[in-house]
Motif scaffolding. Structure first.
Motif, PDB file in Angstrom:
ATOM      1  N   TYR A 158       6.898  63.238 -77.051  1.00  0.00           N
ATOM      2  CA  TYR A 158       5.061  62.006 -77.964  1.00  0.00           C
ATOM      3  C   TYR A 158       5.479  61.200 -78.468  1.00  0.00           C
ATOM      4  CZ  TYR A 158       6.270  67.701 -76.668  1.00  0.00           C
ATOM      5  OH  TYR A 158       5.886  68.899 -75.541  1.00  0.00           O
ATOM      6  N   LEU A 159       4.440  60.816 -78.599  1.00  0.00           N
ATOM      7  CA  LEU A 159       3.544  59.585 -79.159  1.00  0.00           C
ATOM      8  C   LEU A 159       2.719  60.325 -80.537  1.00  0.00           C
ATOM      9  CD1 LEU A 159       4.363  56.930 -80.262  1.00  0.00           C
ATOM     10  CD2 LEU A 159       2.682  56.259 -78.668  1.00  0.00           C
ATOM     11  N   CYS A 182       5.191  55.786 -70.802  1.00  0.00           N
ATOM     12  CA  CYS A 182       6.778  56.185 -71.252  1.00  0.00           C
ATOM     13  C   CYS A 182       7.611  55.410 -70.786  1.00  0.00           C
ATOM     14  CB  CYS A 182       6.899  57.587 -71.377  1.00  0.00           C
ATOM     15  SG  CYS A 182       6.193  58.349 -69.713  1.00  0.00           S
ATOM     16  N   THR A 221      15.140  57.028 -83.914  1.00  0.00           N
ATOM     17  CA  THR A 221      13.785  56.183 -83.422  1.00  0.00           C
ATOM     18  C   THR A 221      13.827  54.711 -84.293  1.00  0.00           C
ATOM     19  OG1 THR A 221      12.741  57.234 -85.516  1.00  0.00           O
ATOM     20  CG2 THR A 221      12.865  58.586 -83.415  1.00  0.00           C
ATOM     21  N   TRP A 237       7.747  53.925 -75.766  1.00  0.00           N
ATOM     22  CA  TRP A 237       6.591  53.681 -75.850  1.00  0.00           C
ATOM     23  C   TRP A 237       6.494  52.557 -75.219  1.00  0.00           C
ATOM     24  CZ3 TRP A 237       3.022  57.208 -73.630  1.00  0.00           C
ATOM     25  CH2 TRP A 237       4.114  58.847 -73.753  1.00  0.00           C
ATOM     26  N   PHE A 294       2.673  55.327 -86.448  1.00  0.00           N
ATOM     27  CA  PHE A 294       3.165  56.381 -85.413  1.00  0.00           C
ATOM     28  C   PHE A 294       4.641  57.138 -85.393  1.00  0.00           C
ATOM     29  CE2 PHE A 294       0.660  53.540 -81.987  1.00  0.00           C
ATOM     30  CZ  PHE A 294      -0.643  53.689 -82.611  1.00  0.00           C
ATOM     31  N   TYR A 298      10.726  51.767 -84.444  1.00  0.00           N
ATOM     32  CA  TYR A 298       9.135  51.435 -83.991  1.00  0.00           C
ATOM     33  C   TYR A 298       9.310  49.492 -83.854  1.00  0.00           C
ATOM     34  CZ  TYR A 298       9.061  56.314 -84.754  1.00  0.00           C
ATOM     35  OH  TYR A 298       9.194  57.289 -84.588  1.00  0.00           O
ATOM     36  N   ILE A 302       7.275  59.043 -82.708  1.00  0.00           N
ATOM     37  CA  ILE A 302       7.754  59.786 -81.827  1.00  0.00           C
ATOM     38  C   ILE A 302       8.605  60.749 -81.594  1.00  0.00           C
ATOM     39  CG2 ILE A 302       9.704  58.931 -79.380  1.00  0.00           C
ATOM     40  CD1 ILE A 302       8.772  56.111 -80.263  1.00  0.00           C
ATOM     41  N   TYR A 340      -1.004  52.791 -72.335  1.00  0.00           N
ATOM     42  CA  TYR A 340      -0.061  53.181 -72.819  1.00  0.00           C
ATOM     43  C   TYR A 340       1.801  53.711 -72.101  1.00  0.00           C
ATOM     44  CZ  TYR A 340      -1.412  52.812 -77.946  1.00  0.00           C
ATOM     45  OH  TYR A 340      -1.262  52.149 -78.671  1.00  0.00           O
ATOM     46  N   ARG A 374      -1.991  62.212 -80.182  1.00  0.00           N
ATOM     47  CA  ARG A 374      -1.187  62.390 -79.518  1.00  0.00           C
ATOM     48  C   ARG A 374      -0.405  62.388 -78.008  1.00  0.00           C
ATOM     49  NH1 ARG A 374       3.254  67.168 -80.259  1.00  0.00           N
ATOM     50  NH2 ARG A 374       2.030  67.992 -77.314  1.00  0.00           N
TER      51      ARG A 374
END
Length: 127
Positions: A79-80, A95, A57, A35, A67, A59, A69, A93, A18
C-alpha cells in the motif's frame, strides 16, 4: 509475479489517497516492493520502497513525511498511503517488484533494479 495497482483518482490538494498493489504468482512475500511515479513530460521518479518483511522503508525526498508504504504479506498486497497531497503529486503511479537478495534496500531507489512492473494507476491532484 504479476502486479496490479489500483486506488488512483481525483483528489483536492491537501487530501489523502491510498494506493494498493496486488501481487500474484510465486511467493510475493519474497519480493522487494517499490512505488514510482511519472508525471506528464517528466522522467519516472522514485517514491518509496519496502523490505520483504515490511520492517524497513525508504522514501524519495519529495514525498518523505507525507507518504507511507506498508505491506500485508498475508494478502500479497502493498500500500501507498498519501497524505497532504500537492498538485505536484499528479502522476501515473507504478508498483514494482524484485526478488533478488543481492542489493541493500537503499539501492532500490533505482528503477533499473526492479524486474516486474504493474500497469500504473493515475493520481490527479487539483488545486
Amino acid at each position: 509475479v504479476q502486479l496490479q495497482a489500483s486506488g488512483g483518482g481525483l483528489v483536492q490538494a491537501g487530501g489523502s489517497l491510498r494506493l494498493s498493489c496486488a501481487a500474484s504468482g510465486r511467493s510475493p512475500s519474497n519480493y522487494i516492493m517499490g512505488w514510482f511515479r511519472q508525471a506528464p513530460g517528466k522522467e519516472r521518479e522514485f517514491v518509496g520502497t519496502i523490505s520483504r518483511s515490511g520492517a524497513s522503508t525508504t522514501y524519495g525526498d519529495s514525498v518523505k513525511g507525507r507518504f507511507t508504504i506498508s505491506r500485508d504479506n498475508a494478502k500479497s498486497a502493498v500500500y501507498l498511503q498519501m497524505n497532504g497531497l500537492e498538485v505536484e503529486d499528479t502522476a501515473l503511479y507504478y508498483c514494482a517488484a524484485d526478488s533478488r537478495t543481492t542489493y541493500e534496500l537503499n539501492a532500490y531507489k533505482s528503477e533499473g533494479l526492479y524486474t516486474f512492473w504493474g500497469q500504473g494507476t493515475l493520481v490527479t491532484v487539483s488545486s
